[in-house]
Design a protein around this motif. Structure first.
Motif, mmCIF file in Angstrom:
data_model
loop_
_atom_site.group_PDB
_atom_site.id
_atom_site.type_symbol
_atom_site.label_atom_id
_atom_site.label_comp_id
_atom_site.label_asym_id
_atom_site.label_seq_id
_atom_site.Cartn_x
_atom_site.Cartn_y
_atom_site.Cartn_z
ATOM 1 N N ALA A 1 0.833 -1.211 0.000
ATOM 2 C CA ALA A 1 0.000 0.000 0.000
ATOM 3 C C ALA A 1 0.861 1.252 0.000
ATOM 4 O O ALA A 1 0.519 2.255 -0.643
ATOM 5 N N VAL A 2 1.979 1.204 0.710
ATOM 6 C CA VAL A 2 2.906 2.341 0.743
ATOM 7 C C VAL A 2 3.428 2.641 -0.654
ATOM 8 O O VAL A 2 3.480 3.804 -1.086
ATOM 9 N N VAL A 3 3.800 1.597 -1.391
ATOM 10 C CA VAL A 3 4.329 1.789 -2.743
ATOM 11 C C VAL A 3 3.222 2.213 -3.701
ATOM 12 O O VAL A 3 3.411 3.122 -4.530
ATOM 13 N N ARG A 4 2.044 1.593 -3.601
ATOM 14 C CA ARG A 4 0.937 1.950 -4.501
ATOM 15 C C ARG A 4 0.512 3.410 -4.330
ATOM 16 O O ARG A 4 0.010 4.028 -5.275
ATOM 17 N N LEU B 1 11.628 2.400 -4.296
ATOM 18 C CA LEU B 1 10.235 2.849 -4.235
ATOM 19 C C LEU B 1 9.722 2.820 -2.791
ATOM 20 O O LEU B 1 8.986 3.718 -2.372
ATOM 21 N N LEU B 2 10.101 1.781 -2.038
ATOM 22 C CA LEU B 2 9.637 1.682 -0.656
ATOM 23 C C LEU B 2 10.173 2.842 0.175
ATOM 24 O O LEU B 2 9.436 3.429 0.971
ATOM 25 N N ARG B 3 11.452 3.183 0.007
ATOM 26 C CA ARG B 3 12.013 4.324 0.729
ATOM 27 C C ARG B 3 11.245 5.604 0.402
ATOM 28 O O ARG B 3 10.886 6.376 1.297
ATOM 29 N N THR B 4 10.996 5.827 -0.884
ATOM 30 C CA THR B 4 10.278 7.033 -1.308
ATOM 31 C C THR B 4 8.867 7.044 -0.750
ATOM 32 O O THR B 4 8.379 8.072 -0.258
ATOM 33 N N GLY B 5 8.193 5.887 -0.813
ATOM 34 C CA GLY B 5 6.826 5.800 -0.309
ATOM 35 C C GLY B 5 6.743 5.977 1.188
ATOM 36 O O GLY B 5 5.832 6.644 1.702
ATOM 37 N N LEU B 6 7.685 5.407 1.911
ATOM 38 C CA LEU B 6 7.689 5.553 3.369
ATOM 39 C C LEU B 6 7.884 7.014 3.770
ATOM 40 O O LEU B 6 7.201 7.518 4.671
ATOM 41 N N LEU B 7 8.811 7.686 3.111
ATOM 42 C CA LEU B 7 9.053 9.079 3.467
ATOM 43 C C LEU B 7 7.832 9.944 3.162
ATOM 44 O O LEU B 7 7.474 10.822 3.958
ATOM 45 N N ALA B 8 7.172 9.678 2.036
ATOM 46 C CA ALA B 8 5.965 10.437 1.698
ATOM 47 C C ALA B 8 4.870 10.202 2.736
ATOM 48 O O ALA B 8 4.187 11.148 3.168
ATOM 49 N N TRP B 9 4.687 8.958 3.158
ATOM 50 C CA TRP B 9 3.691 8.638 4.193
ATOM 51 C C TRP B 9 4.048 9.305 5.511
ATOM 52 O O TRP B 9 3.197 9.915 6.177
ATOM 53 N N MET B 10 5.295 9.202 5.901
ATOM 54 C CA MET B 10 5.718 9.770 7.188
ATOM 55 C C MET B 10 5.561 11.296 7.216
ATOM 56 O O MET B 10 5.259 11.878 8.260
ATOM 57 N N LYS B 11 5.765 11.941 6.077
ATOM 58 C CA LYS B 11 5.639 13.401 6.005
ATOM 59 C C LYS B 11 4.201 13.854 5.767
ATOM 60 O O LYS B 11 3.933 15.065 5.706
ATOM 61 N N GLY B 12 3.280 12.901 5.624
ATOM 62 C CA GLY B 12 1.891 13.260 5.370
ATOM 63 C C GLY B 12 1.619 13.662 3.940
ATOM 64 O O GLY B 12 0.596 14.285 3.654
ATOM 65 N N GLU B 13 2.510 13.287 3.021
ATOM 66 C CA GLU B 13 2.348 13.640 1.614
ATOM 67 C C GLU B 13 1.615 12.559 0.821
ATOM 68 O O GLU B 13 1.283 12.755 -0.346
ATOM 69 N N SER B 14 1.362 11.407 1.439
ATOM 70 C CA SER B 14 0.572 10.354 0.813
ATOM 71 C C SER B 14 -0.223 9.652 1.907
ATOM 72 O O SER B 14 0.132 9.709 3.083
ATOM 73 N N GLN B 15 -1.304 8.991 1.493
ATOM 74 C CA GLN B 15 -2.097 8.226 2.442
ATOM 75 C C GLN B 15 -2.372 6.847 1.863
ATOM 76 O O GLN B 15 -3.318 6.653 1.093
ATOM 77 N N PRO B 16 -1.537 5.865 2.175
ATOM 78 C CA PRO B 16 -1.729 4.508 1.650
ATOM 79 C C PRO B 16 -3.103 3.954 2.021
ATOM 80 O O PRO B 16 -3.575 4.129 3.147
#
Length: 221
Positions: free
Chosen positions: A85-88, A110-125
């Motif tokens: 879900a983080v990557v998607r 991709l996982l690193r990028t997705g995790l950072l986006a989630w942690m910063k509130g820039e994505s919502q898996p």
């Protein structure tokens, strides 16, 4: 002072339809950990675990090796994030499981990028809590240990994500460092905190002393 032992689950079933299932190798890793502790007279006053199958199965294998453990407190705040879900959330579409070294490298990029986006509130898996809620679940488990078992020996069985977040909270580490910690934690590895009623302090990280005589059992997934 007490000691909190945080253990990442044994090898699960990476690439299978159901990842949340301990592999035979993962069960051996955890049983060896229990036997290692049993040989050194380690005992636990309290046990917490996440509610995932691999957490329960890892704890069962540890208990078999050590000769029994206290009844665990199941703490859903110790459950792992959904890596797919983080990557998607940053790259929609089907996710292919890596088949070679280059695809594996791309997967973790991709996982690193997705995790950072989630942690910063820039994505919502999809289907996942926000990172602030995820982090609060981990902090709640640590607070429970401080409040109820500060002078004891406590075992937590969880996953790489919650354990790295716990270490990050204790060290006040930046998000990028938490991600790198997450991706370095090995299956059945032990990290330790010194516990007082006021705080946790990092004592050790990512130890596989129980597998020193079996380097072929070192795994990351």
């Amino acid at each position: 002072m007490g000691t909190l032992h945080l253990v990442r689950h044994g090898q699960a079933s990476f690439g299978a339809a159901d990842y949340d299932q301990l592999s035979p190798l993962g069960a051996e890793q955890c049983c060896r950990l229990g036997a290692y502790w049993q040989a050194r007279g380690q005992r636990f006053d309290a046990v917490l675990r996440g509610s995932l199958k691999r957490h329960a199965q890892s704890l069962e294998a540890i208990a078999a090796g050590i000769g029994g453990l206290p009844e665990p407190l199941v703490w859903p705040g110790l459950n792992e994030y959904d890596s797919e879900a983080v990557v998607r959330a940053i790259q929609p579409g089907d996710i292919q499981h890596p088949r070679d070294a280059e695809e594996m490298k791309n997967h973790f990029r991709l996982l690193r990028t997705g995790l950072l986006a989630w942690m910063k509130g820039e994505s919502q898996p999809l289907g996942m809590p926000g990172f602030s809620e995820f982090s609060a679940g981990v902090a709640g488990a640590l607070a429970h240990v401080r409040e109820h078992h500060a002078g004891g020996q406590v075992l937590i069985v969880s996953s790489g994500g919650p354990i790295s977040v716990a270490v990050g909270q204790v060290l006040a580490a930046p998000l990028e460092s938490v991600i790198e910690l997450n991706l370095r934690i090995r299956n059945s590895a032990v990290s330790e905190f010194v516990v007082t009623p006021r705080k946790h302090s990092l004592l050790s990280f990512n130890s596989l002393a129980h597998l020193d005589d079996a380097p072929g059992l070192h795994t990351y997934a």
